[in-house]
Scaffold this active site. Structure first.
Site, mmCIF file in Angstrom:
data_model
loop_
_atom_site.group_PDB
_atom_site.id
_atom_site.type_symbol
_atom_site.label_atom_id
_atom_site.label_comp_id
_atom_site.label_asym_id
_atom_site.label_seq_id
_atom_site.Cartn_x
_atom_site.Cartn_y
_atom_site.Cartn_z
ATOM 1 C CD GLU A 167 4.854 -1.003 4.492
ATOM 2 O OE1 GLU A 167 4.548 -1.796 4.173
ATOM 3 O OE2 GLU A 167 5.392 -0.594 5.323
ATOM 4 C CD GLU B 176 1.349 -2.930 7.551
ATOM 5 O OE1 GLU B 176 1.633 -3.788 7.769
ATOM 6 O OE2 GLU B 176 1.134 -2.538 6.291
HETATM 7 O O1 AHR Z 1 7.358 -4.197 3.924
HETATM 8 C C1 AHR Z 1 6.912 -5.547 5.094
HETATM 9 C C2 AHR Z 1 6.082 -5.006 5.481
HETATM 10 O O2 AHR Z 1 5.276 -4.977 5.363
HETATM 11 C C3 AHR Z 1 6.365 -4.260 6.865
HETATM 12 O O3 AHR Z 1 7.179 -4.738 7.708
HETATM 13 C C4 AHR Z 1 4.842 -3.887 7.094
HETATM 14 O O4 AHR Z 1 4.741 -2.672 7.630
HETATM 15 C C5 AHR Z 1 4.051 -4.178 6.349
HETATM 16 O O5 AHR Z 1 2.704 -4.886 6.869
#
Ligand code: AHR
Length: 500
Positions: free
Chosen positions: A291, A172
């Protein structure tokens, strides 16, 4: 309500890459400490790995686990997490404002993956670090021996290389919250140089470059275009991330969020293919949706957590039955995009926005969302059929026209079995399905599994771990020649397995 769908033997979307059923363990909250690792727990093995948790993970059959972050990776010094544990430093983790003791690190994770029957998807720190740390890490993990870093690994007791195939180039990096956040141009150039170095070491390694943190980011989708302008030929996959929530208690809208996921994927397809055209490239970039999940229940509680402790109870969403329906719709959406989505990680795996919860020193149990993931992982491997759906729909606040029926079908080319996954989004009415299975004669209903609870807010807890569980139903699905009829109750997740 009546709905129809049509499939034909000749019309297929793609073979599912098994890695679509991946997940994620971050050094965050109690994912590691109190989750997969808890020395002294009655169920821990001699290395401190919780066997009760391993058993549940194996049930999910997760082919790949992303590690060690997440936001955590952007301040991670991988060297702190290998070698003799007594000599490892404790560090402050700025991403989650916690103390990281490094008693479980890269070496332990690689041993743990063997126990869990999974493979590592390793993320590289491109926040505070760069090419040098990245190339050393890859050498430590994957070189057989005869060099400084590979010999160091051997001296730590790992004679064989870890052989990690899949690598994330940071996490990210578009997010201002990220330690070492960069502009798209800065990140794209760095990712390109790191990718080049890794491919010089081993061109067969697969690299995931960071896309946007979600499709509401102000820089989406220019971020993707600029990053790829810089590194298109050096990387293999682009990442997508997104979490969904029901903050205003609007269930019909929440259930429609998989349409948002589908739109997001389609926008990223368009952006990547634009760069492909601009570069006159023959290569297609596919996606790692590394994610995805429901995440909102724990937001308020997290604001009250004391900083600078080890394993604080962060991001501990307790999932409801309605969340399980949403996770089912999201899984169907990932399968429907199997031609471009080749890796996906349910974020995360244990305690932190996870299908598996534990108590420190106590039990481990399955959250509601465990079940759709289990079913998809078990029966969703094969070839996704191109299902043409005709369903009544409703207007949702954010996503517009939303069909009551969300569905897909996966063919197992070896056995000829077909599994239909379906969610009925209606809170009040059953859906009567009439489906044509063109070119698939001779199938019969082997099983119809349904997940339903009268209360959409029902949850599983340590005290009541089996409040929301799937059950096998009979008489609600029937095959006659090439015609499948089925009834899907209001608010239900359904898995119909058709075998020869
Ligand atoms: O999964 C939780 C968090 O969400 C992770 O660390 C991050 O990559 C995202 O913002």
């Amino acid at each position: 309500m009546k709905a129809k769908f049509l499939v034909d033997k000749e019309f297929r979307i793609a073979k599912v890459d098994d890695r679509v059923f991946g997940s994620f363990i971050e050094h965050l909250g109690r994912a590691v400490y109190g989750g997969i690792y808890e020395p002294g727990h009655p169920e821990a093995d001699k290395r401190g790995f919780r066997k009760d948790v391993l058993k549940l993970i194996k049930e999910l059959d997760v082919p790949v686990v992303r590690y060690p972050g997440g936001n955590y990776v952007s301040g991670f010094n991988w060297e702190d997490s290998v070698g003799p544990v007594a000599q490892r430093p404790s560090r402050l983790d700025l991403a989650w404002r916690a103390v990281e003791p490094n008693t479980f690190g890269l070496d332990e994770f690689m041993k743990w993956t063997k126990e869990a029957g999974t493979e590592a998807m390793m993320a590289i720190n491109l926040g505070t670090r760069g090419i040098d740390a990245a190339r050393n890490l890859v050498e430590y993990c994957n070189h057989p021996g005869g060099s400084y870093w590979s010999d160091l690994r051997k001296s730590h007791g790992a004679a064989d290389p870890y052989g990690i195939k899949l690598w994330c180039l940071g996490n990210e990096m578009d997010g201002p919250w990220q330690v070492g956040h960069k502009t798209a141009d800065e990140y794209g150039k760095l990712a390109n140089e790191v990718a080049k170095a890794i491919k010089l070491f081993d061109p067969s390694l697969e690299l995931v470059v960071c896309g946007s943190s979600n499709n509401q980011m102000p820089t989406f989708p220019d971020w993707e275009a600029t990053v790829l302008e810089n590194c298109y030929e050096s990387v293999d996959y682009l990442s997508l991330h997104n979490y969904y929530g029901n903050r205003d208690g609007d269930l019909p809208n929440f259930l429609a969020c998989s349409i948002g996921m589908d739109d997001f994927i389609k926008s990223v397809v368009a952006t990547c293919d634009f760069v492909k055209a601009k570069k006159r490239s023959r290569k297609t970039i596919n996606f790692s949706f590394d994610e995805w999940n429901v995440w909102f229940h724990s937001n308020d509680a997290d604001r009250k957590i004391e900083p600078w402790t080890v394993g604080p109870a962060l991001l501990e969403d307790v999932y409801t039955f309605e969340d399980a329906l949403v996770v089912g719709c999201l899984l169907i959406t990932l399968l429907k995009n199997a031609d471009r989505v080749k890796v996906a990680c349910l974020a995360q795996l244990v305690n932190v926005i996870a299908p598996i919860m534990t108590e420190n020193g106590g039990s481990a149990w399955r959250q509601t969302i465990f079940y759709p993931f289990l079913h998809a992982s078990k029966y969703g491997r094969g070839t996704v059929l191109d299902v043409k759906v005709d369903s009544p729909s409703y207007e949702s606040k954010q996503y517009g026209a939303t069909p009551f029926l969300e569905t897909t079908a996966v063919l197992d080319p070896e056995t000829g079995a077909i599994t239909v996954f379906a969610v009925n989004r209606s809170p009040t009415e059953a859906l009567e399905l009439e489906a044509v299975l063109g070119g698939f004669p001779g199938l019969k209903v082997a099983e119809h599994v349904e997940l339903h609870h009268a209360d959409p807010k029902a949850v599983n807890t340590a005290r009541k771990p089996n409040e929301v569980v799937p059950r096998t139903v009979s008489g609600k699905a029937k095959v006659d020649g090439e015609k499948l009829t089925a009834t899907f109750g209001p608010l239900s997740w359904n898995v119909i397995r058709l075998t020869k």
